[in-house]
Write an enzyme that holds these catalytic residues in place. Sequence first.
Site, mmCIF file in Angstrom:
data_model
loop_
_atom_site.group_PDB
_atom_site.id
_atom_site.type_symbol
_atom_site.label_atom_id
_atom_site.label_comp_id
_atom_site.label_asym_id
_atom_site.label_seq_id
_atom_site.Cartn_x
_atom_site.Cartn_y
_atom_site.Cartn_z
ATOM 1 N N ASN A 57 36.596 29.608 38.735
ATOM 2 C CA ASN A 57 36.504 28.794 39.960
ATOM 3 C C ASN A 57 35.178 29.049 40.673
ATOM 4 O O ASN A 57 34.573 28.116 41.214
ATOM 5 C CB ASN A 57 37.685 29.084 40.888
ATOM 6 C CG ASN A 57 38.921 28.303 40.479
ATOM 7 O OD1 ASN A 57 38.960 27.085 40.642
ATOM 8 N ND2 ASN A 57 39.901 28.987 39.918
ATOM 9 N N GLY A 114 36.257 34.486 37.164
ATOM 10 C CA GLY A 114 35.297 33.734 37.967
ATOM 11 C C GLY A 114 35.072 32.300 37.537
ATOM 12 O O GLY A 114 34.023 31.721 37.819
ATOM 13 N N GLU A 129 49.600 35.706 56.123
ATOM 14 C CA GLU A 129 50.663 35.729 55.118
ATOM 15 C C GLU A 129 50.097 35.309 53.765
ATOM 16 O O GLU A 129 49.356 34.328 53.677
ATOM 17 C CB GLU A 129 51.809 34.783 55.508
ATOM 18 C CG GLU A 129 52.520 35.140 56.802
ATOM 19 C CD GLU A 129 51.694 34.813 58.050
ATOM 20 O OE1 GLU A 129 50.918 33.844 58.037
ATOM 21 O OE2 GLU A 129 51.811 35.578 59.031
ATOM 22 N N HIS A 182 45.165 28.578 44.835
ATOM 23 C CA HIS A 182 46.347 29.202 44.223
ATOM 24 C C HIS A 182 46.872 28.270 43.132
ATOM 25 O O HIS A 182 46.935 27.053 43.340
ATOM 26 C CB HIS A 182 47.428 29.439 45.298
ATOM 27 C CG HIS A 182 48.641 30.119 44.739
ATOM 28 N ND1 HIS A 182 48.662 31.471 44.449
ATOM 29 C CD2 HIS A 182 49.856 29.639 44.373
ATOM 30 C CE1 HIS A 182 49.851 31.784 43.946
ATOM 31 N NE2 HIS A 182 50.588 30.688 43.896
ATOM 32 N N MET A 211 42.017 39.194 44.048
ATOM 33 C CA MET A 211 43.379 39.693 43.963
ATOM 34 C C MET A 211 43.600 40.924 44.839
ATOM 35 O O MET A 211 44.104 41.938 44.384
ATOM 36 C CB MET A 211 43.726 39.993 42.497
ATOM 37 C CG MET A 211 43.581 38.782 41.607
ATOM 38 S SD MET A 211 44.354 37.296 42.289
ATOM 39 C CE MET A 211 45.431 36.840 40.979
ATOM 40 N N ARG A 212 43.200 40.817 46.082
ATOM 41 C CA ARG A 212 43.452 41.918 47.015
ATOM 42 C C ARG A 212 43.879 41.330 48.346
ATOM 43 O O ARG A 212 43.267 40.369 48.832
ATOM 44 C CB ARG A 212 42.197 42.766 47.186
ATOM 45 C CG ARG A 212 42.412 43.948 48.122
ATOM 46 C CD ARG A 212 41.233 44.874 48.125
ATOM 47 N NE ARG A 212 41.323 45.857 49.197
ATOM 48 C CZ ARG A 212 41.832 47.073 49.078
ATOM 49 N NH1 ARG A 212 42.296 47.476 47.925
ATOM 50 N NH2 ARG A 212 41.870 47.915 50.106
ATOM 51 N N ARG A 239 42.659 49.934 53.323
ATOM 52 C CA ARG A 239 42.444 48.487 53.522
ATOM 53 C C ARG A 239 41.492 48.188 54.674
ATOM 54 O O ARG A 239 40.610 47.350 54.572
ATOM 55 C CB ARG A 239 43.781 47.790 53.815
ATOM 56 C CG ARG A 239 44.520 47.489 52.574
ATOM 57 C CD ARG A 239 45.688 46.551 52.744
ATOM 58 N NE ARG A 239 46.492 46.704 51.550
ATOM 59 C CZ ARG A 239 46.180 46.218 50.363
ATOM 60 N NH1 ARG A 239 45.098 45.499 50.209
ATOM 61 N NH2 ARG A 239 46.937 46.435 49.313
ATOM 62 N N ASP A 286 49.361 33.628 50.274
ATOM 63 C CA ASP A 286 49.587 32.307 49.671
ATOM 64 C C ASP A 286 50.248 31.343 50.650
ATOM 65 O O ASP A 286 51.120 30.534 50.278
ATOM 66 C CB ASP A 286 50.409 32.427 48.373
ATOM 67 C CG ASP A 286 49.677 33.223 47.310
ATOM 68 O OD1 ASP A 286 48.443 33.215 47.320
ATOM 69 O OD2 ASP A 286 50.348 33.870 46.481
HETATM 70 C C1 GAR Z 1 42.983 31.096 39.269
HETATM 71 O O1 GAR Z 1 43.953 30.438 38.499
HETATM 72 C C2 GAR Z 1 43.394 31.165 40.719
HETATM 73 O O2 GAR Z 1 44.104 30.029 41.134
HETATM 74 C C3 GAR Z 1 44.285 32.371 40.731
HETATM 75 O O3 GAR Z 1 43.627 33.301 39.909
HETATM 76 C C4 GAR Z 1 42.908 32.583 38.903
HETATM 77 C C5 GAR Z 1 41.497 33.084 38.909
HETATM 78 O O4 GAR Z 1 40.769 32.514 37.847
HETATM 79 N N1 GAR Z 1 44.477 32.873 42.057
HETATM 80 C C6 GAR Z 1 45.617 33.386 42.504
HETATM 81 O O5 GAR Z 1 46.598 33.535 41.800
HETATM 82 C C7 GAR Z 1 45.598 33.790 43.964
HETATM 83 N N2 GAR Z 1 46.922 33.949 44.470
HETATM 84 P P1 GAR Z 1 39.196 32.477 37.895
HETATM 85 O O6 GAR Z 1 38.750 33.922 38.152
HETATM 86 O O7 GAR Z 1 38.798 32.026 36.530
HETATM 87 O O8 GAR Z 1 38.760 31.558 38.982
#
Ligand code: GAR
Length: 224
Positions: A25, A23, A153, A119, A100-101, A75, A155
């Site tokens: 971001n 978390g 789709e 991403h 991540m789902r 889903r 990413d």
């Molecule tokens: C981040 O680096 C984000 O860009 C990536 O997961 C990480 C989460 O970190 N997302 C992906 O790979 C999505 N395809 P965080 O939980 O510290 O924000």
Amino acid sequence: MTATGAASAAARKAVAILISGRGSNMAALIDAAAAAGYPARIALVISNRANAEGLAEARAKGIATAVIESKGRDRAAFDAELDARLKQDGIEIVCLAGFMRLLTPGFVQGWQGRMINIHPSLLPAFKGLDVHRRVVEAGAKITGCTVHFVVPEMDDGPIIAQAAVPVPDGATPDDVAAAVLAQEHVIYPAALRWLAEGKLAVSGNSVTMRGAGSAEGALISPRP
Ligand code: GAR
């Protein structure tokens, strides 16, 4: 709060952040939205995992949280519950932040133009998982991060903002991850601001930002 202050607070867009883990971001978005004049307020953080570390941090920052456990769930059923919760809470914009789902096309279409993701690569390069290891193995000299609108789709979707960082000789995937993550925390709050302000226009794959200043110069790695 003055009457004017109350009105502008009400006009701020209600945002939900979806997380699955750390978390960082999410925290960057919450901190940015706490600043005076930011056009969005973080109304809710939802995790699909009860043990996501980010949940405690969101609560500590005074943000409402919810867990909609996804493990073993169909889903469509998961997405229907998520959609219902977002609507119940009056959410206007959804930010995926390490969520991540995969989401079903029906759910994504329902939020198209109002759901964004970050991403950790310069899309369309290095979609998917384990990005930084693949970047190092590929011998890339520059990598970065991307904020984009979410489409069915994975990413993929119109790109709002990108930041590039050099990959120095000998950099490990962890080194690259740290350099990229620092930039994620810069561009994600900026992109959410532009979306909440209604400054973004999408045409096909292209996003234009009203009033955008062009970036200047070049990042060359290694330095000649
Ligand atoms: C981040 O680096 C984000 O860009 C990536 O997961 C990480 C989460 O970190 N997302 C992906 O790979 C999505 N395809 P965080 O939980 O510290 O924000």
